[in-house]
Design a protein around this motif. Structure first.
Motif, short mmCIF file in Angstrom:
data_model
loop_
_atom_site.label_atom_id
_atom_site.label_comp_id
_atom_site.label_asym_id
_atom_site.label_seq_id
_atom_site.Cartn_x
_atom_site.Cartn_y
_atom_site.Cartn_z
N ASP A 1 -59.21 58.35 -63.59
CA ASP A 1 -58.36 57.17 -63.47
C ASP A 1 -57.95 56.74 -64.88
OD1 ASP A 1 -57.12 54.79 -62.71
OD2 ASP A 1 -59.02 53.69 -62.55
N LEU A 2 -56.73 57.09 -65.27
CA LEU A 2 -56.24 56.84 -66.63
C LEU A 2 -55.18 55.75 -66.61
CD1 LEU A 2 -56.07 57.70 -69.65
CD2 LEU A 2 -54.33 59.37 -68.94
N LYS A 3 -55.37 54.72 -67.44
CA LYS A 3 -54.41 53.62 -67.52
C LYS A 3 -54.17 53.22 -68.97
CE LYS A 3 -55.61 51.85 -62.94
NZ LYS A 3 -56.26 50.75 -62.16
N VAL A 4 -53.10 52.46 -69.19
CA VAL A 4 -52.73 52.01 -70.52
C VAL A 4 -52.69 50.50 -70.55
CG1 VAL A 4 -50.98 52.08 -72.34
CG2 VAL A 4 -51.38 54.11 -70.92
N ALA A 5 -53.40 49.89 -71.49
CA ALA A 5 -53.39 48.44 -71.66
C ALA A 5 -52.07 48.00 -72.30
CB ALA A 5 -54.56 48.00 -72.53
N LEU A 6 -51.61 46.79 -71.96
CA LEU A 6 -50.34 46.28 -72.45
C LEU A 6 -50.54 45.00 -73.26
CD1 LEU A 6 -48.24 46.80 -69.20
CD2 LEU A 6 -48.40 48.33 -71.18
N GLN A 7 -49.56 44.72 -74.14
CA GLN A 7 -49.68 43.57 -75.04
C GLN A 7 -49.65 42.23 -74.30
OE1 GLN A 7 -49.78 42.98 -78.96
NE2 GLN A 7 -50.74 41.54 -77.56
N ASP A 8 -48.79 42.09 -73.34
CA ASP A 8 -48.59 40.77 -72.73
C ASP A 8 -48.88 40.73 -71.24
OD1 ASP A 8 -47.71 39.39 -75.10
OD2 ASP A 8 -45.88 40.57 -74.99
N GLU A 9 -49.60 41.70 -70.73
CA GLU A 9 -49.91 41.72 -69.29
C GLU A 9 -51.37 42.10 -69.08
OE1 GLU A 9 -47.29 44.09 -66.89
OE2 GLU A 9 -45.60 43.73 -68.25
N THR A 10 -51.96 41.52 -68.04
CA THR A 10 -53.30 41.95 -67.66
C THR A 10 -53.21 43.35 -67.04
OG1 THR A 10 -53.07 40.88 -65.49
CG2 THR A 10 -54.13 39.61 -67.24
N VAL A 11 -54.16 44.18 -67.39
CA VAL A 11 -54.24 45.54 -66.83
C VAL A 11 -55.66 45.78 -66.36
CG1 VAL A 11 -54.05 48.01 -67.27
CG2 VAL A 11 -52.38 46.45 -68.27
N TRP A 12 -55.79 46.07 -65.07
CA TRP A 12 -57.10 46.33 -64.49
C TRP A 12 -57.44 47.81 -64.59
CZ3 TRP A 12 -60.49 42.72 -62.91
CH2 TRP A 12 -60.01 41.42 -62.68
N LEU A 13 -58.58 48.11 -65.16
CA LEU A 13 -59.11 49.46 -65.08
C LEU A 13 -59.93 49.61 -63.80
CD1 LEU A 13 -59.51 52.25 -66.27
CD2 LEU A 13 -61.49 51.37 -67.54
N ILE A 14 -60.78 48.62 -63.56
CA ILE A 14 -61.57 48.57 -62.31
C ILE A 14 -61.53 47.14 -61.80
CG2 ILE A 14 -63.86 48.85 -61.27
CD1 ILE A 14 -64.49 50.88 -63.45
N GLY A 15 -61.28 46.96 -60.53
CA GLY A 15 -61.19 45.62 -59.95
C GLY A 15 -59.76 45.28 -59.62
N GLY A 16 -59.49 44.00 -59.51
CA GLY A 16 -58.14 43.57 -59.17
C GLY A 16 -58.07 42.07 -59.10
N LYS A 17 -56.91 41.57 -58.76
CA LYS A 17 -56.70 40.13 -58.79
C LYS A 17 -57.46 39.38 -57.71
CE LYS A 17 -52.32 40.14 -61.23
NZ LYS A 17 -50.93 39.65 -61.28
#
Length: 267
Positions: A249-265
């Motif tokens: 599970d590969l993701k990229v973090a962003l400057q102005d947005e929340t990014v979930w690696l594990i979990g969610g809103k």
């Protein structure tokens, strides 16, 4: 999958902060931007700042600490920061950080926060003191670890030792070498970024990611991307092609947005 949550609230040159919930503890790693922006980002993911059990700082640069003084005076949250980094907050009028109950000498420390064991280890960066973190917790008789290391000029033995075997990790993929070379930064700044105490390139990140995934990392978040010298797609593709494993599970973090690696809103 263990019961934990990992989310970057924002990540990059204008501010860094990550929320991690594991082992019964809720923590933040770094506290960049303003206290208002940090609390607002937490609110977006339905987390109250007063539910945070501790804040762990990687180093003293403003994009990692600019919210810290206000947070320390308004909220009774223990702050873990190495003494050389903490000293930048010491003013002539004794304007120290509040709640710095566990400032440690040296370049590493270990502490337990509820059911979460946190180990700091040194990382190479042009700051007074810089660390990464390995977070370990138990669930159903099994131990799990989360690794966190950004602002690293190169991959060290300490980084390999402390991030190898983590089921999830957040690592730096700061710049694309071509974009940095051809970009608008002055030569001195380019040299600083490329140095062994600067920032990790996409190429070096991808090589490190390959090692981590071979050791069992299944969730990987690429963080601290440069806005001037990188693009999310470039960072993602460099690491994706290197690890060549679609099960990761590969993701990229962003400057102005929340990014979930594990979990969610839904937290």
């Amino acid at each position: 999958m263990p019961n934990c949550k990992i989310c970057t609230l924002y990540s990059g040159s204008r501010g860094n902060c990550a929320y991690i919930s594991a082992g019964g503890a809720n923590i933040l790693i770094d506290a960049g931007k303003s206290a208002k922006a940090l609390c607002s980002a937490l609110k977006e993911i339905n987390v109250d700042i007063d539910s945070i059990d501790a804040i762990f700082i990687t180093h003293e640069h403003r994009d990692h600490t600019s919210a810290l003084r206000t947070l320390s005076h308004k909220h009774s949250i223990p702050i873990y920061i190495l003494l050389p980094s903490a000293e930048i907050f010491y003013g002539l009028k004794d304007e120290k950080l509040c709640n710095c109950l566990n400032i440690k000498l040296g370049d590493s420390f270990e502490v337990d926060v509820k059911g979460l064991h946190v180990k700091a280890f040194p990382t190479p960066h042009d700051s007074r003191a810089a660390v990464g973190y390995r977070l370990t917790f138990s669930e159903d008789g099994e131990k799990y670890s989360i690794g966190y290391a950004t602002d690293t000029g190169h991959v060290t033995d300490a980084m390999r030792a402390n991030l190898t075997g983590c089921f999830a990790a957040v690592i730096e993929s700061n710049h694309d070498l071509d974009m940095l070379r051809e970009g608008p930064y002055p030569v001195e700044l380019k040299e600083r970024i490329r140095s062994k105490r600067g920032h990790l390139s996409n190429v070096d990140c991808a090589a490190f990611a390959t090692l981590l995934c071979a050791s069992g990392t299944r969730h990987l978040l690429l963080a601290h991307l440069s806005e001037e010298n990188n693009l999310p797609d470039l960072a993602y593709n460099e690491t994706f092609c290197a690890i060549a494993d679609e099960s990761v599970d590969l993701k990229v973090a962003l400057q102005d947005e929340t990014v979930w690696l594990i979990g969610g809103k839904e937290v």
